[in-house]
Design a protein around this motif. Structure first.
Motif: not given
Length: 137
Positions: A76, A91-92, A95, A104, A115
């Motif tokens: 992440f 993904l960063a 999040r 989250q 995931f």
């Protein structure tokens, strides 16, 4: 996109779940997870919905080789990518987007990759009391 790559997408789980999210936010996060499963994964991709006492849970899984062990703890982080030329932003950002709504996204299992997105079922109140309003997710 899945059909063009001869891949299957299945949706299963509980229906009519309610969560508190910013409109459009959830679709961006799910699109990121599906794109990653399409690019990095293999086989059937499954979206599974469920709920816990406090969260609506959306899992995205595929049948591929999963997240390499050296990437799993940092998956992440910005600039971390499992593919040469990848930006490592998806993904960063997912999040970050979820955190603004109290949600989250986590890597539940690295191999094969699973995931999970956790979304709040209740709107938190500043005084800690019960939610004032409710609505569909």
């Amino acid at each position: 996109m899945f059909r063009s790559q001869n891949r299957k997408l299945e949706v299963t789980g509980k229906k009519s779940l309610r969560a508190y999210v910013t409109p459009g936010m959830l679709s961006q996060v799910i699109a990121t997870l599906l794109d990653n499963a399409l690019v990095h994964g293999a086989g059937t991709v499954t979206i599974r919905t469920s709920q816990t006492a406090k969260s609506v849970v959306i899992e995205v899984r595929d049948e591929g080789r999963g997240v390499p062990a050296d990437l799993a703890p940092r998956i992440f982080e910005r600039s971390v990518s499992g593919q040469p030329g990848g930006t490592g932003l998806g993904l960063a950002l997912a999040r970050s987007i979820l955190a603004t709504d109290g949600g989250q996204v986590v890597l539940v299992r690295p191999r094969p990759a699973v995931f999970a997105v956790f979304l709040p079922r209740e709107l938190p109140r500043p005084d800690g009391g019960p939610p004032a309003v409710s609505g569909p997710a």
